[in-house]
Structure formats: structure tokens, C-alpha cells
Design a protein around this motif. Sequence first.
Motif, PDB file in Angstrom:
ATOM      1  N   LEU A   1       2.390  -5.633  -3.975  1.00 33.01           N
ATOM      2  CA  LEU A   1       1.666  -4.880  -2.956  1.00 33.01           C
ATOM      3  C   LEU A   1       2.335  -5.092  -1.605  1.00 33.01           C
ATOM      4  O   LEU A   1       2.663  -6.218  -1.230  1.00 33.01           O
ATOM      5  N   SER A   2       2.526  -4.001  -0.850  1.00 35.05           N
ATOM      6  CA  SER A   2       3.135  -4.047   0.474  1.00 35.05           C
ATOM      7  C   SER A   2       2.143  -3.507   1.496  1.00 35.05           C
ATOM      8  O   SER A   2       1.506  -2.462   1.262  1.00 35.05           O
ATOM      9  N   TYR A   3       2.003  -4.238   2.636  1.00 28.21           N
ATOM     10  CA  TYR A   3       1.115  -3.779   3.698  1.00 28.21           C
ATOM     11  C   TYR A   3       1.862  -3.891   5.020  1.00 28.21           C
ATOM     12  O   TYR A   3       1.687  -4.812   5.788  1.00 28.21           O
ATOM     13  N   ARG A   4       2.739  -2.903   5.243  1.00 27.33           N
ATOM     14  CA  ARG A   4       3.624  -2.950   6.394  1.00 27.33           C
ATOM     15  C   ARG A   4       2.910  -2.524   7.673  1.00 27.33           C
ATOM     16  O   ARG A   4       1.846  -1.904   7.632  1.00 27.33           O
ATOM     17  N   GLU A   5       3.548  -2.854   8.800  1.00 25.10           N
ATOM     18  CA  GLU A   5       3.027  -2.431  10.089  1.00 25.10           C
ATOM     19  C   GLU A   5       2.928  -0.902  10.137  1.00 25.10           C
ATOM     20  O   GLU A   5       3.784  -0.192   9.614  1.00 25.10           O
TER      21      GLU A   5
END
Length: 422
Positions: free
Chosen positions: A27-31
Amino acid sequence: MTDMQIKAWIRANERFEGRSDGNGLYLSYREKAASPTWRFRYKLAGMSRVMQLGSYSELSLAKAREIAKELAARVALGYDVAAEKQDRKAAAVARREEEKNAIKMIDLANMYFERMILGRWKHPDIVRRRIDKDIAPHLGKMKVEDVKPRHIDEMLQAIVKRGAPSIANDTLRWTRRMFDFAIKRHMIEINPASAFDLNDAGGKELARERWLTRDEIRKLFIAMPLAKGFSVENDLSIRLLLLLCCRKMELCAARWEEFDLDNQVWHLPGERSKTGAPIDIPLPALAIEWLKRLKELAGPSKWVLPARKMQHRMIPHIHEGTLGTALGKVKPHMPDVPPFTIHDLRRTARTHLAELGIDPVVAERCLNHKIKGVEGIYNRHDYFNERQEALNRWANLLDQLEKGENYNVTPIKRPRQKIANS
């Protein structure tokens, strides 16, 4: 990884590049990302690959794990799942582009109408009606290359079932020509209507023989004012067609500038005459009376019968099917009279002119028919005075029929003049 844990990260606005759930799923939660995104990481032929699966708002943890498991199985078999996704995306884009640029049947029909009918045919609205009423409703939304013979057959049978065999024949003719037009322009390679003939549509068209007797004409005059929704304009138009022996569209598309009511003559121009030659049509007093009433109803319009509905204003005069449709409202008030059409009025007039003893050549010229044979070649006389006398007698008979007077008019008896062959 749990759903509770992911939701806590979202509430805390905790940003990160990637946190693994195992089996290649992370899972990725980038700016600046509105929602965490699922990605699948794998290796194929020693090279690392990554593909995006979707956002957490779209895919739950359980669903993302299920997809990752399926993808891992395909990778184990040697498939490049990221490349497959790109191929599917490219194919979808290509299909959308193809749909966007596809030529639909209505596009073909309109193209054919604009290039082959407008400016070439005297009455283009006849073809327009077949497009709007029959071709477009049945085939219009289909791509040209998708139209098959079964679709042509379904369209023709639907027209026949509504009791219009001659229209089915006309629709087949125009449809076949449209597909031939498309073949010439490399839109298609095969004409799906080419195998059909009249037997597949309305059948062989036999010459009509229907005409109205004196009693039937009187019943028509009585019935027209009784018909609900049957306008005064329709009433007067049918009377004029019957009296002047003219063709339907010659009257429907007539302009007031063609009429000299003071001198009782209608100057029908050649471009609107079926023969291609202009003709002066004498106007009996009864016709003048009816035309003046139409003049009042037409108001400032330059057309004798201006269009009545906004959707028909692209054609400024009444549509070619208006009077036929209106006549249908009259027939219930004539239950003992066999069916008849607008065109049967010309046959009715010609029959009664003969009954009145009018010379056949004069009667034919009253209908603006060319004189046949050698006589037609050498005799250039237009019989205006003779036609005027004939139409006056015909008007007198029609007037007597409407008034219910004794209408046993004595026929004219005169010898037929012979025309030399040279």
C-alpha cells in the motif's frame, strides 16, 4: 496489515511510499494522494515490475489480496501481468476511438441525401421522409459495417406489416443505393441489401385503378368538415388537387408568385413540373374562390401551403405526407367508400373528364401529361382555351356535387381532329 490499521493511517494523514502486506501486495500513501493506493510488485526474467491495482476507496484489503493472489499465480506461469494490463488499456482506448469515428447508418443516409439528392431531385423531401421514418428508426444507430441482411429484412417486414408495401419497395431501393454509395467510398465492401428484390419487400407494384364516383366525391365533400383534426387548409388542398388535376407536390410546394388570380391562371414553372416544361394552368372561378381562402389562412407567407409545425420548418411548405395523413382522418366518416389515396384524385379527375366528353388530348394536357406518339412530336399547341373550358365544366360538376344538385351533366360531343404525320 488490517483494515483498522489502514484507516488509522488515513485519519492521522500518515504518508508513506509503500508498506507491504506480503505476496507482492503493498500500500502506498504518497503526498497529495486523496486515498492510499494498492500496488503489486513482482519479478519476471530478473526484472522488477510494478502495476497499480486501484485505490483503497475502490478496493478493500480482502479484495486487493484476492487480486494479488491471482496475479502472482499468472506471474508464476510466466505472464507479464503489467504488460497485459497496458495492452487491455490500449485496446479499450482503440475501441473507444473506433466507436467515436465509426460511420453510423444515419451518417451514411445523411451523407447520401446531401451529396446525391439535394440539388438533383425536384422533391428531395420524398427521400428525406424515407430516411426519417423508416431507415433511421431501424438502422440509424448501427455502424454501417455491422448492418446485415437480417437487419434489412426486419426493416422491410416492419413496413409491410403496417400496410405500406409500396413504401417498403421504395425503402429497399434507397437503402440499396446508399450501400452502393458506401462501397464506392471504401466504407464497406459488401452491400447487405444487394440480394433483396421487390418480392422480399412489398412485391410487384400493380398499376392502381381506384377512382371516385360522383357519389363518392359528394361523400368526400360531406366528410371532410366532419373529420376531427382535419384543417380547412387540408379541405381546400384536396379540393384543388381534384379540380386542377395537378400533382400533389406541385400544389404543396407552390408559391403565391406563381398565381395570377386576376387573370385566372397558375404559371407552373418547369423546374417544379414532372415533365420539366412550364405550363399555364387555367383557374376556374371555383378554384379562385378556394385559393383566396388559402391566401387568408397563409397570412404573410410566400407559400400557398406553409409548413404548420416547427419541426418541419427546414422545409418551408407542408410536408409531402401531410395530406395523405390528413386523409386518414376523413375515411372513418366514409365507411361505405373503399379506400383511396391522394394520387387517386388525379385518376378520378381524368375519368370524369372523359365522362364529360372532353377530348382525350385535352384531358391528358389537363393532367400535364405529354402527348404521346407522332402527334406529341408535331403538335406543339398547348390547348389552353380547351383546357379552360374542360376545367370549367369539371368545376361546375364538383360544385353541383357539393350542393347536392342534379349532377347529370351532358357531355360535350365534338369530332376529334386528325394530325398529319409529316
